[in-house]
Design a protein around this motif. Structure first.
Motif: not given
Length: 147
Positions: A28-29, A126-134
């Motif tokens: 989430a960071a 980072a964008d992909w990780i952010t969407t996966q975390v959301s």
């Protein structure tokens, strides 16, 4: 025949929760990127630029090709050498390859070995990780609500 049962102790359960929370916090960071400045204000900038231009210039490329041929020929036709001499020849070979690689890449692909593409890839990651975390956070909230 009895069905398989998993017996997780309270300590194991707590450890699993701690690992899950740590993983969620890491995902989430939001990644922090270095400052995106052009540089130029550092005291060693000028001589580092001179070293870079010296290592990537046509003279260095010629010396690197001669070093590659010489070190390769020495390793092939050198006969019996002690370990120290072989290590020195391998160091010359690797250094010559590193110096020649930038010019070879720029000759083959039209651009040298650059790190700017890695920044774009890191941004996409980072964008992909952010969407996966959301999406993961949404799923966890739905499970917590009982949907």
């Amino acid at each position: 025949m009895q069905p398989l049962q998993f017996n997780i102790s309270r300590v194991g359960n707590k450890a699993l929760v701690v690992v899950a929370v740590a993983l969620l916090l890491m995902l989430a960071a939001h990644p922090a990127f270095a400052a995106q400045t052009a540089g130029g204000g550092l005291p060693f900038d000028s001589w580092m630029t001179k070293i870079r231009s010296s290592v990537t210039g046509p003279y260095a490329y010629g010396v690197a090709i001669i070093g590659l041929v010489g070190a390769g020929a020495t390793l092939i036709f050198g006969g019996d050498m002690n370990g120290f001499l072989r290590t020195l020849i391998f160091i010359v070979l690797v250094l010559a390859f590193v110096v020649a690689a930038q010019n070879t890449l720029s000759a083959v692909t039209g651009q040298g070995a650059e790190i700017t593409a890695a920044h774009d890839m890191a941004t996409r990651s980072a964008d992909w990780i952010t969407t996966q975390v959301s999406a993961l956070q949404d799923a966890v909230s739905r499970v917590a609500k009982g949907e």
